[in-house]
Design an enzyme around this catalytic site. Structure first.
Site, PDB file in Angstrom:
ATOM      1  N   SER A 128      12.372  -4.534   9.342  1.00 51.90           N
ATOM      2  CA  SER A 128      12.410  -6.054   9.031  1.00 51.90           C
ATOM      3  C   SER A 128      11.021  -6.817   9.298  1.00 51.90           C
ATOM      4  O   SER A 128      10.765  -6.604  10.269  1.00 51.90           O
ATOM      5  CB  SER A 128      13.434  -7.173   8.892  1.00 51.90           C
ATOM      6  OG  SER A 128      13.613  -8.011   8.760  1.00 51.90           O
ATOM      7  N   TYR A 153      18.694 -11.769  14.987  1.00 56.07           N
ATOM      8  CA  TYR A 153      18.869 -10.470  13.243  1.00 56.07           C
ATOM      9  C   TYR A 153      17.140  -9.784  14.050  1.00 56.07           C
ATOM     10  O   TYR A 153      17.138  -8.844  13.573  1.00 56.07           O
ATOM     11  CB  TYR A 153      18.658 -11.158  12.331  1.00 56.07           C
ATOM     12  CG  TYR A 153      18.273 -10.089  11.055  1.00 56.07           C
ATOM     13  CD1 TYR A 153      19.272  -9.021  10.330  1.00 56.07           C
ATOM     14  CD2 TYR A 153      16.941 -10.175  10.499  1.00 56.07           C
ATOM     15  CE1 TYR A 153      18.414  -7.815   9.933  1.00 56.07           C
ATOM     16  CE2 TYR A 153      16.482  -9.419   9.528  1.00 56.07           C
ATOM     17  CZ  TYR A 153      17.371  -8.173   9.165  1.00 56.07           C
ATOM     18  OH  TYR A 153      17.199  -7.238   7.894  1.00 56.07           O
TER      19      TYR A 153
END
Length: 339
Positions: A128, A153
């Site tokens: 990501s 995350y």
């Protein structure tokens, strides 16, 4: 090729499965259909794929189920694994951090073990853009330092990159990590801005813009993501004999491992993004400007030159065109229920 896609009922997973099945590959999907958002959307994505290509073999299985994963690998013996399964969402990681431990760390470890025990030609896994964290200099390069994630995350995604590297080094698993930048398009997740914003505009509800709408995001249309994935299938990384231990490049290695950015390379301020949605939906937004939220990265912009050099392809769909496709799907899928 014989390909396993994890998270195959998800947004990127379903689009990828459809493309690979159309291209004639043997594809098996895996998804746990969890309730992070309404599982009906996942079932509808699978139905959408099957309407175009016929039966889509899909196993209901969680990556945390190591025994079930082993049985699946033993049965199908995949040549390529595309790992798109993960607990997503930056803000949700503040509320339910254990979900990220179970899925993004334990689940990914199980998958790496299977790729070691049932050797694959290529493991491609989703990372990501959030790993860039506190970095301020853009465009982000895969050679940049990513030691300061701003959310759990993001930390879990950086951990995936490190875990994959260790398995590449120790066991020769060829692994490519892809740092996705704000993927959008038809069949997207309902917790992401296109549906959240389209809902707010359509229902005349306040639309929340954090950081007072000053964020910039490098939006990447789903078809560009899938095209990049497809072009990487038969290009597994090799060991780099010229890799310099004294001046190490963080994006490559002496192991068969590497990283790429996939981003649109056209950062857009969220205020302008909302204006495009307003025009396409034919309604004006009621905007509520709010301060920066914990875990949010200020601006994102991808340097995708490494990916383009290898594949000859870079993201091409401009935001206005991609959002037009999204709005067409949004109106069709929700059939007026949210208008």
């Amino acid at each position: 090729m014989n390909i396993l896609i994890t998270g195959a009922a998800g947004f990127i997973g379903a689009h990828t499965a459809l493309r690979l099945l159309k291209d004639g590959h043997q594809v098996t999907g895996l998804d746990n259909f969890n309730d992070y958002y309404d599982p009906q959307l996942k079932r509808d994505r699978v139905r959408w794929v099957e309407q175009q290509v016929g039966h889509f073999p899909l196993q209901r299985l969680d990556l945390a189920d190591s025994a079930g994963l082993e049985r699946l690998f033993a049965e199908i013996q995949p040549q390529v694994v595309i790992n798109l399964a993960a607990q997503a969402g930056v803000r949700y990681s503040l509320e339910n951090p254990k979900a990220y431990l179970d899925s993004n760390l334990s689940g990914f470890l199980n998958l790496l073990e299977m790729c070691r025990r049932f050797p694959v030609q290529h493991l491609i896994y989703a990372s990501s853009s959030s790993v860039y964290g506190a970095n301020q200099q853009t465009p982000y390069k895969v050679s940049d330092n990513v030691d300061h994630p701003l959310s759990l995350y993001a930390a879990s995604k950086k951990a995936n990159e490190l875990m994959a590297h260790s398995y590449s080094h120790l066991f020769g698993v060829p692994a490519t990590g892809l740092r996705f930048f704000t993927v959008y398009g038809p069949w997207g997740r309902p917790d992401m801005s296109p549906i959240l914003f389209a809902d707010a505009i359509s229902q005349a509800r306040p639309l929340k813009l954090f950081n007072y709408g000053m964020h910039q995001r490098d939006f990447t249309y789903i078809d560009d993501i899938v095209e990049s994935l497809v072009r990487l299938l038969d290009k597994p990384p090799a060991r780099d004999p010229l890799w310099d231990r004294e001046q190490p490049d963080p994006s490559t290695s002496m192991a068969p491992w590497r990283l790429f950015n996939i981003g649109g390379q056209r950062p857009v301020e969220l205020k302008d993004y909302v204006s495009t949605l307003e025009r396409l939906l034919g309604r004006q937004a009621q905007v509520e400007y709010l301060p920066l939220q914990p875990g949010d990265v200020l601006n994102t912009c991808a340097d995708v030159s490494a990916l383009e050099n290898l594949t000859g392809f870079g993201p091409q769909v401009p935001l206005h065109e991609g959002l037009e496709h999204f709005v067409q799907w949004y109106r069709s899928y929700y059939a007026g229920a949210r208008s």
